[in-house]
Design a protein around this motif. Structure first.
Motif, mmCIF file in Angstrom:
data_model
loop_
_atom_site.group_PDB
_atom_site.id
_atom_site.type_symbol
_atom_site.label_atom_id
_atom_site.label_comp_id
_atom_site.label_asym_id
_atom_site.label_seq_id
_atom_site.Cartn_x
_atom_site.Cartn_y
_atom_site.Cartn_z
ATOM 1 N N PHE A 93 -3.999 -0.269 0.043
ATOM 2 C CA PHE A 93 -2.929 -0.416 -0.944
ATOM 3 C C PHE A 93 -3.234 -1.582 -1.878
ATOM 4 N N LEU A 94 -3.776 -2.657 -1.312
ATOM 5 C CA LEU A 94 -4.169 -3.803 -2.123
ATOM 6 C C LEU A 94 -5.304 -3.412 -3.077
ATOM 7 N N SER A 95 -6.261 -2.653 -2.576
ATOM 8 C CA SER A 95 -7.360 -2.183 -3.425
ATOM 9 C C SER A 95 -6.829 -1.354 -4.591
ATOM 10 N N TYR A 96 -5.935 -0.449 -4.294
ATOM 11 C CA TYR A 96 -5.369 0.400 -5.346
ATOM 12 C C TYR A 96 -4.694 -0.447 -6.422
ATOM 13 N N GLY A 97 -3.931 -1.446 -6.005
ATOM 14 C CA GLY A 97 -3.248 -2.306 -6.969
ATOM 15 C C GLY A 97 -4.222 -3.071 -7.845
ATOM 16 N N ILE A 98 -5.270 -3.616 -7.228
ATOM 17 C CA ILE A 98 -6.237 -4.398 -7.999
ATOM 18 C C ILE A 98 -7.023 -3.506 -8.957
ATOM 19 N N VAL A 99 -7.446 -2.322 -8.467
ATOM 20 C CA VAL A 99 -8.193 -1.401 -9.332
ATOM 21 C C VAL A 99 -7.321 -0.940 -10.497
ATOM 22 N N THR A 100 -6.052 -0.683 -10.229
ATOM 23 C CA THR A 100 -5.131 -0.265 -11.292
ATOM 24 C C THR A 100 -4.999 -1.340 -12.363
#
Length: 389
Positions: free
Chosen positions: A25-32
């Motif tokens: 979820f953290l990865s998704y937020g940062i990539v977004t």
């Protein structure tokens, strides 16, 4: 320190175990926010790089909780809820990964990162399933099978509890690796052998009761049905292009389990008196007291006490001075196991020394006997020619 003054100094470190399923979820937020797809590699980066590095400086925890406080610690539901919490995060991460895979806006770096991240989370989830599956409460046993569903490894619930625990550290156990056997030889033997063993154990249970094994009460079948329902639901929701992703992350996930199995009992063997094997004790599992990895893995590394007392919850597992010790924590040794020459150089001398140079006392991979005897056989003076790195 007296029992009255003892406090669990790690009480507020145990939530570390649910950090890993949060990372996608953290990865998704940062990539977004940044558009940098490489952030999808955050999960494997933490598990396979950062944790081993921190483990080296984090030190060991060799303390045991006072035995007269064990009952109270065992009943403390705070520890139990930390295992429950892994499951919704795990399943949520699988849904997120499935959506990202099918969304079509990631390149190969991002897609590979999503796959490895989800596979890693679901692989470590098998550790949560392991903790839950040993308990007497029906709720926890069902939660164990739910945690195993994303990796299609629900038969682990049967094989581990009723197969591995009775055959551990013997040549008959598909989940106990042998001295001189590489992980890549062990993998097909344990994957196929564990599935066959689970089915045989469950089929025999129904046969002895003169009941039809083709029922929802069959713990292998109902676990596999959970996987089928989950995969069908995700495929309907996101499209048939998701199927390769689901299969690949499942293989990655259960391979994570099997590399842990590989290192937990490597080369260790219970003695046989002609009719039965000796009772399992603290010398039949490789242990590690590395603090950091133990926090992330519900203290799985105190594996000797787990085999001696399977229903003890993770917070009260003990360490023994007489247990053979790994040179590093599981996070490090998992990586080492993937490189057989490095693994052999580090671990083979330790197994041979543990058995005073007697290869016949070890759980030996027979094709490796000549090589091991030539390299580690007794010197003329009778001393063991070990080569400690």
């Amino acid at each position: 320190m007296t029992s009255a003054s003892w406090r669990d100094g790690r009480r507020y470190l145990w939530p570390s175990a649910v950090v890993v399923p949060i990372l996608p979820f953290l990865s998704y937020g940062i990539v977004t926010q940044t558009g940098v797809e490489g952030w999808w590699w955050l999960t494997p980066g933490l598990v396979f790089v950062l944790i081993p590095l921190v483990d080296m400086v984090g030190g060991d925890d060799v303390g045991n909780p006072p035995e007269d406080l064990a009952k109270g610690l065992q009943a403390d539901r705070y520890y139990r809820w930390l295992t429950y919490l892994y499951l919704p995060l795990q399943l949520g991460g699988l849904v997120l990964g499935s959506w990202q895979w099918q969304r079509g806006d990631l390149g190969w770096v991002g897609l590979a990162g999503v796959l490895v991240s989800v596979g890693t989370v679901n692989g470590i989830a098998i550790n949560a399933a392991h903790e839950l599956g040993h308990k007497r409460e029906n709720l926890e046993r069902w939660l164990s099978k739910i945690a195993l569903a994303p990796t299609a490894y629900g038969h682990f619930y049967v094989e581990h509890n009723r197969g591995h625990h009775s055959r551990v550290a013997t040549p008959e156990d598909p989940a106990s690796s042998r001295l001189g056997e590489s992980f890549w030889r062990f993998w097909p033997r344990t994957v196929l052998g564990s599935a066959r063993s689970a089915w045989h154990l469950e089929f025999s249970r129904f046969t002895l009761r003169k009941r039809n094994p083709w029922t929802w009460r069959n713990d292998v079948l109902n676990a596999w049905v959970m996987t089928l329902v989950l995969f069908v639901a995700l495929t309907v929701a996101f499209g048939p292009g998701l199927i390769p992703f689901l299969l690949a992350q499942a293989v990655l996930g259960f391979s994570f389990l099997e590399v842990v199995n590989y290192l937990e009992h490597y080369g260790l063997r219970r003695s046989f008196n002609g009719s039965r094997y000796e009772r399992v004790d603290e010398q039949h599992s490789w242990n590690s007291n590395r603090l950091v990895t133990n926090m992330f893995l519900y203290q799985l590394q105190r594996h000797s006490d787990h085999h001696a007392n399977p229903i003890r919850r993770y917070q009260i597992l003990r360490t023994y001075d007489t247990s053979p010790q790994l040179p590093a924590g599981y996070a490090t040794m998992i990586v080492v196991a993937l490189f057989p020459p490095l693994w052999r150089r580090i671990m083979d001398p330790r197994v041979i020394e543990h058995y005073d140079g007697d290869l016949d006392r070890a759980n030996l991979h027979e094709p490796a006997r000549a090589r091991l005897a030539a390299r580690y056989g007794p010197r003329p003076g009778g001393t063991l020619a070990t080569e400690t790195p």
